[in-house]
Scaffold this motif. Sequence first.
Motif, PDB file in Angstrom:
ATOM      1  N   ILE A 140       0.854  -1.189   0.000  1.00  0.00           N
ATOM      2  CA  ILE A 140       0.000   0.000   0.000  1.00  0.00           C
ATOM      3  C   ILE A 140       0.890   1.240   0.000  1.00  0.00           C
ATOM      4  N   GLY A 141       0.544   2.203  -0.841  1.00  0.00           N
ATOM      5  CA  GLY A 141       1.252   3.467  -0.873  1.00  0.00           C
ATOM      6  C   GLY A 141       0.486   4.545  -0.129  1.00  0.00           C
ATOM      7  N   LEU A 142       1.199   5.341   0.660  1.00  0.00           N
ATOM      8  CA  LEU A 142       0.618   6.516   1.317  1.00  0.00           C
ATOM      9  C   LEU A 142       1.188   7.737   0.608  1.00  0.00           C
ATOM     10  N   LEU A 143       0.315   8.471  -0.071  1.00  0.00           N
ATOM     11  CA  LEU A 143       0.745   9.572  -0.923  1.00  0.00           C
ATOM     12  C   LEU A 143       0.316  10.898  -0.321  1.00  0.00           C
ATOM     13  N   GLY A 144       1.280  11.780  -0.090  1.00  0.00           N
ATOM     14  CA  GLY A 144       0.969  13.094   0.466  1.00  0.00           C
ATOM     15  C   GLY A 144       2.162  14.018   0.338  1.00  0.00           C
ATOM     16  N   GLU A 145       1.916  15.302   0.525  1.00  0.00           N
ATOM     17  CA  GLU A 145       2.982  16.285   0.355  1.00  0.00           C
ATOM     18  C   GLU A 145       3.952  16.252   1.526  1.00  0.00           C
ATOM     19  N   SER A 146       5.125  16.806   1.318  1.00  0.00           N
ATOM     20  CA  SER A 146       6.137  16.864   2.374  1.00  0.00           C
ATOM     21  C   SER A 146       5.612  17.677   3.554  1.00  0.00           C
ATOM     22  N   GLY A 147       5.901  17.197   4.760  1.00  0.00           N
ATOM     23  CA  GLY A 147       5.469  17.888   5.966  1.00  0.00           C
ATOM     24  C   GLY A 147       4.025  17.649   6.349  1.00  0.00           C
ATOM     25  N   SER A 148       3.375  16.687   5.698  1.00  0.00           N
ATOM     26  CA  SER A 148       1.950  16.462   5.953  1.00  0.00           C
ATOM     27  C   SER A 148       1.695  15.513   7.115  1.00  0.00           C
ATOM     28  N   GLY A 149       2.726  14.896   7.649  1.00  0.00           N
ATOM     29  CA  GLY A 149       2.553  13.973   8.767  1.00  0.00           C
ATOM     30  C   GLY A 149       2.761  12.517   8.407  1.00  0.00           C
ATOM     31  N   LYS A 150       3.203  12.247   7.191  1.00  0.00           N
ATOM     32  CA  LYS A 150       3.385  10.865   6.747  1.00  0.00           C
ATOM     33  C   LYS A 150       4.413  10.126   7.600  1.00  0.00           C
ATOM     34  N   SER A 151       5.539  10.774   7.885  1.00  0.00           N
ATOM     35  CA  SER A 151       6.588  10.114   8.679  1.00  0.00           C
ATOM     36  C   SER A 151       6.138   9.895  10.120  1.00  0.00           C
ATOM     37  N   THR A 152       5.316  10.794  10.645  1.00  0.00           N
ATOM     38  CA  THR A 152       4.758  10.586  11.982  1.00  0.00           C
ATOM     39  C   THR A 152       3.905   9.327  12.010  1.00  0.00           C
ATOM     40  N   LEU A 153       3.115   9.125  10.955  1.00  0.00           N
ATOM     41  CA  LEU A 153       2.305   7.908  10.874  1.00  0.00           C
ATOM     42  C   LEU A 153       3.194   6.671  10.815  1.00  0.00           C
ATOM     43  N   ALA A 154       4.304   6.761  10.076  1.00  0.00           N
ATOM     44  CA  ALA A 154       5.253   5.646  10.013  1.00  0.00           C
ATOM     45  C   ALA A 154       5.807   5.326  11.401  1.00  0.00           C
ATOM     46  N   ASN A 155       6.165   6.362  12.145  1.00  0.00           N
ATOM     47  CA  ASN A 155       6.703   6.158  13.489  1.00  0.00           C
ATOM     48  C   ASN A 155       5.666   5.532  14.422  1.00  0.00           C
ATOM     49  N   LEU A 156       4.407   5.912  14.249  1.00  0.00           N
ATOM     50  CA  LEU A 156       3.338   5.335  15.063  1.00  0.00           C
ATOM     51  C   LEU A 156       3.168   3.850  14.756  1.00  0.00           C
ATOM     52  N   ILE A 157       3.201   3.499  13.480  1.00  0.00           N
ATOM     53  CA  ILE A 157       3.046   2.102  13.086  1.00  0.00           C
ATOM     54  C   ILE A 157       4.187   1.261  13.642  1.00  0.00           C
ATOM     55  N   CYS A 158       5.388   1.823  13.637  1.00  0.00           N
ATOM     56  CA  CYS A 158       6.564   1.089  14.115  1.00  0.00           C
ATOM     57  C   CYS A 158       6.704   1.106  15.630  1.00  0.00           C
ATOM     58  N   GLY A 159       5.822   1.811  16.309  1.00  0.00           N
ATOM     59  CA  GLY A 159       5.899   1.864  17.765  1.00  0.00           C
ATOM     60  C   GLY A 159       6.959   2.803  18.290  1.00  0.00           C
ATOM     61  N   LEU A 160       7.513   3.666  17.420  1.00  0.00           N
ATOM     62  CA  LEU A 160       8.499   4.645  17.861  1.00  0.00           C
ATOM     63  C   LEU A 160       7.835   5.818  18.572  1.00  0.00           C
ATOM     64  N   GLU A 161       6.540   6.024  18.293  1.00  0.00           N
ATOM     65  CA  GLU A 161       5.710   7.003  18.983  1.00  0.00           C
ATOM     66  C   GLU A 161       4.367   6.349  19.256  1.00  0.00           C
ATOM     67  N   TYR A 162       3.617   6.911  20.215  1.00  0.00           N
ATOM     68  CA  TYR A 162       2.313   6.351  20.571  1.00  0.00           C
ATOM     69  C   TYR A 162       1.199   7.314  20.167  1.00  0.00           C
ATOM     70  N   PRO A 163       0.084   6.785  19.695  1.00  0.00           N
ATOM     71  CA  PRO A 163      -1.033   7.668  19.326  1.00  0.00           C
ATOM     72  C   PRO A 163      -1.703   8.267  20.552  1.00  0.00           C
ATOM     73  N   ASP A 164      -2.318   9.438  20.367  1.00  0.00           N
ATOM     74  CA  ASP A 164      -3.111  10.036  21.450  1.00  0.00           C
ATOM     75  C   ASP A 164      -4.431   9.294  21.613  1.00  0.00           C
ATOM     76  N   SER A 165      -4.972   8.808  20.499  1.00  0.00           N
ATOM     77  CA  SER A 165      -6.219   8.058  20.529  1.00  0.00           C
ATOM     78  C   SER A 165      -6.223   7.064  19.379  1.00  0.00           C
ATOM     79  N   GLY A 166      -7.107   6.074  19.461  1.00  0.00           N
ATOM     80  CA  GLY A 166      -7.126   5.017  18.471  1.00  0.00           C
ATOM     81  C   GLY A 166      -6.097   3.950  18.790  1.00  0.00           C
ATOM     82  N   GLN A 167      -5.996   2.958  17.907  1.00  0.00           N
ATOM     83  CA  GLN A 167      -5.021   1.901  18.128  1.00  0.00           C
ATOM     84  C   GLN A 167      -4.469   1.382  16.807  1.00  0.00           C
TER      85      GLN A 167
END
Length: 249
Positions: A40-67
């Motif tokens: 699956i590709g996640l397509l978005g502009e630079s600075g849109s939060g894509k890398s933050t989502l990657a870090n959340l998936i990898c457990g490098l950061e934790y979400p505020d809500s959801g799982q």
Amino acid sequence: MLLSVEHVSKSFSHKHAFSASHRHLIIDDVSFQLAQGESIGLLGESGSGKSTLANLICGLEYPDSGQILINGQSTTDKKSGKKPLSIVFQDYTTSINPTMNVKQVIAESLLLGGYIPRAQLQDQVSALLDRVGLSPKLMNRYIHELSGGQAQRVCISRALATCPSLIVLDEPVSSLDVPTQVKILDLLEKLKDDLQLSYFFITHDLQLVCYFCESVLFFQQKTIVERCQTADIAKVKHPYAQSLLNAVI
């Protein structure tokens, strides 16, 4: 389902010298699923939060809500043990310790997976280098002594060392020239077939998504605005997705 992202949101606190701190929303109610063997590709502009989502998936950061669930287990569950995923970052110059040679970089990941006799370590590093099309003769070189394509292949071999089911690819070819990009993507596709891998491919390049992925998530204003199969990319309806499509036609 291999990966389930369920209503995930994430914000960060910003504090200014002359005002009270406030929360800045980066990810807003994101949900999607990724099946075993899927890209699956996640397509978005630079600075849109894509890398933050990657870090959340990898457990490098934790979400505020959801799982976020990997094989049904939450990425925030510290008792669930080793997660069956790895990540390949955009910038190989900062994701690899410059004081470590190629052998040390890959061996470090191998050792994370458990005890490996030192007599076998060099053979396993050699096998991983060969798997990504690199000569074992490069084992004692440092990252600055390699070409960009070679360095990113080292990063891929490091990701493979933990025997993942899912690899998160965070802009993995954006710093490479076009011919090298194609070679790296073709390598990743071969590895996917050979090792039954799944990929979450983050990029800002629609053409790369269409070349590499079966489906695409369009990411704008902190959330996913549309999902479609890459074979049906011409049928997108959201204005943002249509604007990206029109830009490359």
